[in-house]
Scaffold this motif. Structure first.
Motif, PDB file in Angstrom:
ATOM      1  N   GLU A   1       3.946   1.461  -1.649  1.00 40.59           N
ATOM      2  CA  GLU A   1       4.622   1.319  -2.694  1.00 40.59           C
ATOM      3  C   GLU A   1       4.516   2.405  -3.989  1.00 40.59           C
ATOM      4  N   HIS A   2       3.253   2.731  -4.353  1.00 42.57           N
ATOM      5  CA  HIS A   2       2.878   3.736  -5.602  1.00 42.57           C
ATOM      6  C   HIS A   2       2.009   5.035  -4.463  1.00 42.57           C
ATOM      7  N   GLN A   3       2.553   6.112  -4.123  1.00 47.02           N
ATOM      8  CA  GLN A   3       1.629   7.048  -3.344  1.00 47.02           C
ATOM      9  C   GLN A   3       1.495   8.294  -4.083  1.00 47.02           C
ATOM     10  N   GLY A   4       1.131   8.287  -5.488  1.00 46.96           N
ATOM     11  CA  GLY A   4       0.783   9.440  -6.195  1.00 46.96           C
ATOM     12  C   GLY A   4       1.994   9.993  -6.749  1.00 46.96           C
TER      13      GLY A   4
ATOM     14  N   GLU B   1       7.796   7.411   3.805  1.00 41.75           N
ATOM     15  CA  GLU B   1       7.865   8.017   2.365  1.00 41.75           C
ATOM     16  C   GLU B   1       9.256   7.407   2.007  1.00 41.75           C
ATOM     17  N   ASP B   2       9.447   7.427   0.403  1.00 41.27           N
ATOM     18  CA  ASP B   2      10.742   7.264  -0.090  1.00 41.27           C
ATOM     19  C   ASP B   2      11.627   8.244   0.165  1.00 41.27           C
TER      20      ASP B   2
ATOM     21  N   ASP C   1       5.352  12.104  -7.860  1.00 39.36           N
ATOM     22  CA  ASP C   1       6.624  12.169  -7.055  1.00 39.36           C
ATOM     23  C   ASP C   1       6.753  13.631  -6.667  1.00 39.36           C
TER      24      ASP C   1
ATOM     25  N   SER D   1       7.933   1.363   0.627  1.00 38.66           N
ATOM     26  CA  SER D   1       7.389  -0.438   0.821  1.00 38.66           C
ATOM     27  C   SER D   1       8.252  -1.246   1.273  1.00 38.66           C
TER      28      SER D   1
ATOM     29  N   ASP E   1      13.248   2.601   0.205  1.00 38.19           N
ATOM     30  CA  ASP E   1      11.792   2.635  -0.289  1.00 38.19           C
ATOM     31  C   ASP E   1      10.692   2.489   0.886  1.00 38.19           C
TER      32      ASP E   1
ATOM     33  N   GLU F   1       0.774  -1.255   0.127  1.00 36.36           N
ATOM     34  CA  GLU F   1       0.017   0.029   0.043  1.00 36.36           C
ATOM     35  C   GLU F   1       0.978   1.245   0.024  1.00 36.36           C
TER      36      GLU F   1
END
Length: 325
Positions: A82-85, A307-308, A87, A301, A299, A80
């Protein structure tokens, strides 16, 4: 606050909300040993690179060290995250065209090729460009793109009793007009050769230093008073880095001080191939201090951060008293 036998690192995480934290790592002091001075490279009789038949035999008998484990994809612990919108640091707007400077390619020539992976690296000096690939060829070019000479790295290493094995890196230190050629031989060790002057085809002083595990994927950087190295020596939980005393190295001392440190990694990823990288100083802006810099990705995730992040580590080295570093 400084603690005996502990290294104090400043780790700055660059995310939406930048923060500074401190981490400690046990300092381990070691030495690079001077193993000889080469003849001028232009005078060394050319040796043939390893034949394809010998490469097949070598790979068949090769036993991968433990730090090769987990070279598959990284484990996504929290899908959940891994992709947060979009960059948040991606540049989506640009200055007016009149303010842009167009980059022009002045030289574009065909380099050397070899087996896979080629792992090409290179650096440019005042009069030359030096290029290396696995495993292992060295090419020297003038600034017009003309190849002056191309030869196996064994030309260099065999003259001081070692055999080329791979992952070469070449650096040019603009401050002192010196070339640095590195790679690993077999076993847990690294080779570093430093030219006596700005001539990449001249004489080199060669050094060898031991590592606790096989130093896969070595990366090097030049800083004001240190040559820095990162390696993959044993999985993601600890990231391994070295600082080599540049003053002693360039003075061709018989022994050169090295400090080995462990940077905090990530315990929630099975990415065996997870390493930091040193920052290499190139250009007219001199570093403001003697603290070399290392970078590492993290990362979200994988589960350690929300956050990254890009983690930035600085190292305050005390060469006279490593316990105070």
């Amino acid at each position: 606050m400084r603690t005996v036998l502990l290294i104090l690192l400043t780790a700055m995480s660059f995310s939406l909300f930048g923060q500074t934290t401190k981490a400690t790592s046990i300092a381990k002091s070691t030495k690079a040993i001077h193993i000889g001075k080469t003849k001028p490279l232009r005078d060394i009789v050319s040796m043939e690179p390893m034949s394809q038949e010998k490469k097949i035999v070598w790979k068949k008998n090769f036993k991968a060290p433990r730090n090769f484990e987990g070279r598959g994809g990284s484990l996504v612990v929290h899908p959940e995250l891994e992709h947060q919108g979009a960059d948040k640091i991606r540049q989506n707007s640009y200055p007016q065209k009149s303010l842009l400077v167009e980059a022009t390619v002045k030289v574009n020539v065909e380099g050397s090729t070899s087996g896979s992976p080629n792992d090409p690296t290179g650096d440019i000096g005042k009069d030359h460009y030096v290029h290396t690939i696995n495993s292992t060829l060295i090419g020297i070019y003038d600034k017009e793109g003309n190849e002056i000479v191309s030869f196996p790295a064994n030309n260099l290493w065999s003259s001081i009793g070692f055999t080329s094995a791979g992952d070469p890196i070449v650096l040019y230190d603009q401050e002192v007009d010196r070339w640095i050629i590195t790679e690993f031989p077999s076993g847990n060790q690294l080779l570093v050769a430093v030219s006596e002057d700005s001539d990449p085809m001249g004489v080199y002083n060669a050094y060898n230093f031991q590592t606790p595990s096989f130093p896969d994927y070595p990366k090097y950087g030049i800083w004001k008073d240190a040559i820095t190295v990162t390696t993959n020596e044993g999985g993601p939980s600890n990231l391994h880095a070295y600082a080599i005393n540049k003053k002693q190295l360039y003075a061709s001392k018989s022994e050169v001080s090295i400090q080995r440190i462990e940077l905090p990694g990530n315990t929630n990823t099975d990415a065996g191939f997870y390493v930091a990288t040193p920052v290499d100083w190139i250009g007219q802006n001199v570093p403001k201090d003697n603290k070399p810099i290392f970078l590492a990705l993290n990362d979200s995730s994988w589960g350690d951060v929300a956050e990254d992040e890009i983690s930035l580590f600085t190292l305050d080295i005390d060469w006279e008293a490593p316990a105070n570093t």
